[in-house]
Motif scaffolding. Structure first.
Motif, mmCIF file in Angstrom:
data_model
loop_
_atom_site.group_PDB
_atom_site.id
_atom_site.type_symbol
_atom_site.label_atom_id
_atom_site.label_comp_id
_atom_site.label_asym_id
_atom_site.label_seq_id
_atom_site.Cartn_x
_atom_site.Cartn_y
_atom_site.Cartn_z
ATOM 1 N N GLY A 1 1.675 -5.329 -16.128
ATOM 2 C CA GLY A 1 0.943 -6.192 -15.221
ATOM 3 C C GLY A 1 1.562 -6.365 -13.852
ATOM 4 N N TYR A 2 2.666 -5.661 -13.587
ATOM 5 C CA TYR A 2 3.301 -5.789 -12.282
ATOM 6 C C TYR A 2 2.594 -4.900 -11.256
ATOM 7 N N PRO A 3 2.247 -5.456 -10.091
ATOM 8 C CA PRO A 3 1.686 -4.608 -9.029
ATOM 9 C C PRO A 3 2.744 -3.634 -8.524
ATOM 10 N N VAL A 4 2.344 -2.397 -8.262
ATOM 11 C CA VAL A 4 3.252 -1.373 -7.743
ATOM 12 C C VAL A 4 2.633 -0.789 -6.481
ATOM 13 N N VAL A 5 3.424 -0.750 -5.406
ATOM 14 C CA VAL A 5 2.980 -0.194 -4.129
ATOM 15 C C VAL A 5 3.933 0.933 -3.751
ATOM 16 N N THR A 6 3.397 2.059 -3.315
ATOM 17 C CA THR A 6 4.234 3.171 -2.864
ATOM 18 C C THR A 6 4.127 3.304 -1.350
ATOM 19 N N THR A 7 5.258 3.632 -0.717
ATOM 20 C CA THR A 7 5.301 3.693 0.746
ATOM 21 C C THR A 7 6.142 4.869 1.214
ATOM 22 N N THR A 8 5.871 5.274 2.446
ATOM 23 C CA THR A 8 6.715 6.240 3.138
ATOM 24 C C THR A 8 6.480 6.083 4.634
ATOM 25 N N THR A 9 7.536 6.235 5.398
ATOM 26 C CA THR A 9 7.411 6.226 6.859
ATOM 27 C C THR A 9 7.382 7.649 7.409
ATOM 28 N N ALA A 10 7.346 8.650 6.510
ATOM 29 C CA ALA A 10 7.438 10.056 6.931
ATOM 30 C C ALA A 10 6.085 10.679 7.246
ATOM 31 N N ARG A 11 4.995 9.969 6.937
ATOM 32 C CA ARG A 11 3.682 10.547 7.233
ATOM 33 C C ARG A 11 2.689 9.445 7.573
ATOM 34 N N ASP A 12 1.643 9.814 8.274
ATOM 35 C CA ASP A 12 0.602 8.871 8.672
ATOM 36 C C ASP A 12 -0.069 8.287 7.430
ATOM 37 N N GLY A 13 -0.362 7.022 7.491
ATOM 38 C CA GLY A 13 -1.027 6.361 6.369
ATOM 39 C C GLY A 13 -0.101 6.000 5.237
ATOM 40 N N GLY A 14 1.199 6.251 5.402
ATOM 41 C CA GLY A 14 2.144 5.982 4.316
ATOM 42 C C GLY A 14 2.384 4.510 4.036
ATOM 43 N N LEU A 15 1.910 3.640 4.933
ATOM 44 C CA LEU A 15 2.099 2.202 4.741
ATOM 45 C C LEU A 15 0.784 1.462 4.538
ATOM 46 N N ASP A 16 -0.301 2.204 4.380
ATOM 47 C CA ASP A 16 -1.613 1.561 4.255
ATOM 48 C C ASP A 16 -1.670 0.617 3.054
ATOM 49 N N ALA A 17 -1.171 1.054 1.916
ATOM 50 C CA ALA A 17 -1.210 0.213 0.713
ATOM 51 C C ALA A 17 -0.353 -1.033 0.895
ATOM 52 N N LEU A 18 0.772 -0.888 1.591
ATOM 53 C CA LEU A 18 1.645 -2.033 1.838
ATOM 54 C C LEU A 18 0.962 -3.034 2.772
ATOM 55 N N HIS A 19 0.287 -2.538 3.806
ATOM 56 C CA HIS A 19 -0.465 -3.418 4.712
ATOM 57 C C HIS A 19 -1.472 -4.262 3.927
ATOM 58 N N ARG A 20 -2.174 -3.621 3.023
ATOM 59 C CA ARG A 20 -3.184 -4.349 2.245
ATOM 60 C C ARG A 20 -2.534 -5.412 1.373
ATOM 61 N N ARG A 21 -1.358 -5.104 0.830
ATOM 62 C CA ARG A 21 -0.683 -6.050 -0.051
ATOM 63 C C ARG A 21 -0.132 -7.243 0.737
ATOM 64 N N LEU A 22 0.264 -7.032 1.969
ATOM 65 C CA LEU A 22 0.869 -8.086 2.780
ATOM 66 C C LEU A 22 -0.161 -8.991 3.442
ATOM 67 N N ALA A 23 -1.368 -8.496 3.649
ATOM 68 C CA ALA A 23 -2.380 -9.231 4.414
ATOM 69 C C ALA A 23 -2.664 -10.593 3.794
ATOM 70 N N GLY A 24 -2.575 -11.637 4.615
ATOM 71 C CA GLY A 24 -2.911 -12.983 4.166
ATOM 72 C C GLY A 24 -1.874 -13.650 3.298
ATOM 73 N N ARG A 25 -0.685 -13.047 3.152
ATOM 74 C CA ARG A 25 0.350 -13.612 2.291
ATOM 75 C C ARG A 25 1.668 -13.761 3.053
ATOM 76 N N THR A 26 2.507 -14.694 2.575
ATOM 77 C CA THR A 26 3.886 -14.788 3.057
ATOM 78 C C THR A 26 4.768 -14.086 2.039
ATOM 79 N N SER A 27 5.496 -13.082 2.489
ATOM 80 C CA SER A 27 6.259 -12.223 1.582
ATOM 81 C C SER A 27 7.717 -12.183 1.994
ATOM 82 N N VAL A 28 8.582 -11.933 1.026
ATOM 83 C CA VAL A 28 9.995 -11.722 1.303
ATOM 84 C C VAL A 28 10.420 -10.405 0.678
ATOM 85 N N PHE A 29 11.203 -9.628 1.410
ATOM 86 C CA PHE A 29 11.719 -8.348 0.920
ATOM 87 C C PHE A 29 13.088 -8.567 0.293
ATOM 88 N N VAL A 30 13.309 -8.014 -0.883
ATOM 89 C CA VAL A 30 14.635 -7.954 -1.478
ATOM 90 C C VAL A 30 14.853 -6.522 -1.961
#
Length: 337
Positions: free
Chosen positions: A183-212
């Motif tokens: 049941g844990y949400p999993v997001v995959t990211t990369t800064t090496a190609r275009d669109g690699g952060l799209d899923a992360l953007h969607r997950r962050l939208a409208g929320r306050t998040s902290v990175f660890v």
């Protein structure tokens, strides 16, 4: 561990120091009250703490764009990044925080002495960042998940640098599938190609998040890409050790251009678990929760005891053997420490 008994002289010294601090705070409070009453500060207004520097804070006014450097009233302690506050603007462009709002939650971690220290408040999700390099291990991920579960703040797993994954996904993809099945949400990211952060953007939208996450997984690099207008320092990944170096200096809240907020909190290489007991660790494994309390013996420690519900679930394939082994390693490490 039993508390150390203090001598009469030690108790007297502690009481004396506390009394002196109270008198100083009372004097500061009286002076601040005079200044407030004299009209040196404007009306009360809401804001959000976006950075903390000891007795001063950067507060972003509600609906504002530029933070205001504020002082704390003498009777206010323990404010952290993310706190909602009431503050008053001064004539010199600074301000004073006069009250703290109710918290939805607070993220804490143990300091070097083992005492819990608040890091950030009012968080919607904890993003546990790991990467293909340095190679993540299931036990490390489990440690982060247990610590996150103990806070009551929902965790999200973020796998960075997926451009380094083999086409088949390999063992790491199988590991992620296991966490998704729990049941844990999993997001995959990369800064090496275009669109690699799209899923992360969607997950962050409208929320306050902290990175660890452990050093070198690319937290600062991700934030730098998510916040192109912010000047963030990025630590290089050591080619020899394949481990990175921390580069941030203070917990800070950033507003996302596309919506949502990020709190980048420094110094968290591993989420400490030394403040948790065995029962809290067990409850941090979410698939264990329905089984806890069903063992034959009330004081079962889930080792070799007959009638252990956890061991029976592992043998029946209802709990993954690797997760149970990870649980045992965590408990054993707490006992060793």
């Amino acid at each position: 561990m039993s508390k150390r008994k203090l001598s009469r002289q030690q108790r007297w010294r502690i009481e004396k120091i506390q009394a002196e601090r109270a008198r100083r705070a009372e004097k500061r409070g009286a002076k601040e009250s005079e200044q407030l009453a004299a009209g040196e500060y404007g009306p009360e207004q809401p804001g959000r703490v976006i950075a903390h520097f000891g007795r001063t804070l950067d507060v972003l006014p509600e609906g504002g764009e530029a933070p205001v450097r504020c002082h704390l009233r003498a009777n206010l302690e323990g404010l952290v990044t993310g706190d909602r506050v009431i503050w008053r603007a001064g004539q010199d462009g600074s301000g004073v925080v006069v009250a703290r709002g109710e918290r939805d939650n607070v993220l804490e971690r143990p300091d070097p002495r083992g005492q819990l220290k608040p890091v950030a408040a009012n968080i919607d999700q904890i993003l546990i960042v790991f990467a293909v390099e340095p190679e993540p291990h299931a036990n490390l991920i489990d440690r982060y998940l247990v610590a996150a579960e103990a806070t009551g703040i929902p965790p999200v797993l973020v796998l960075n640098k997926i451009d380094l994954l083999p086409d088949s996904g390999g063992a790491l993809r199988e590991l992620l599938d296991r966490y998704e099945s729990l049941g844990y949400p999993v997001v995959t990211t990369t800064t090496a190609r275009d669109g690699g952060l799209d899923a992360l953007h969607r997950r962050l939208a409208g929320r306050t998040s902290v990175f660890v996450g452990q050093s070198g997984v690319g937290k600062s690099s991700l934030i730098d890409r998510l916040l192109p207008d912010e000047e963030l320092r990025i630590g290089a990944l050591s080619e020899d050790s394949r481990k990175g170096r921390h580069t941030t200096t203070t917990a800070r809240l950033y507003h996302m251009p596309s919506g949502g907020e990020l709190i980048d909190s420094p110094g968290i290489r591993e989420f400490g678990l030394t403040h948790l007991d065995e029962d809290q660790v067990a409850r941090g494994f979410i698939e264990f929760r329905e089984l806890l309390g069903r063992c034959r013996f009330r004081d079962c420690r889930h080792r070799q005891e007959p009638g252990c519900a956890l061991i029976h679930a592992v043998e029946a394939g209802e709990v993954h053997a690797d997760r149970f082994a990870s649980y045992r390693r965590i408990v054993d490490s707490l006992e060793d420490s």
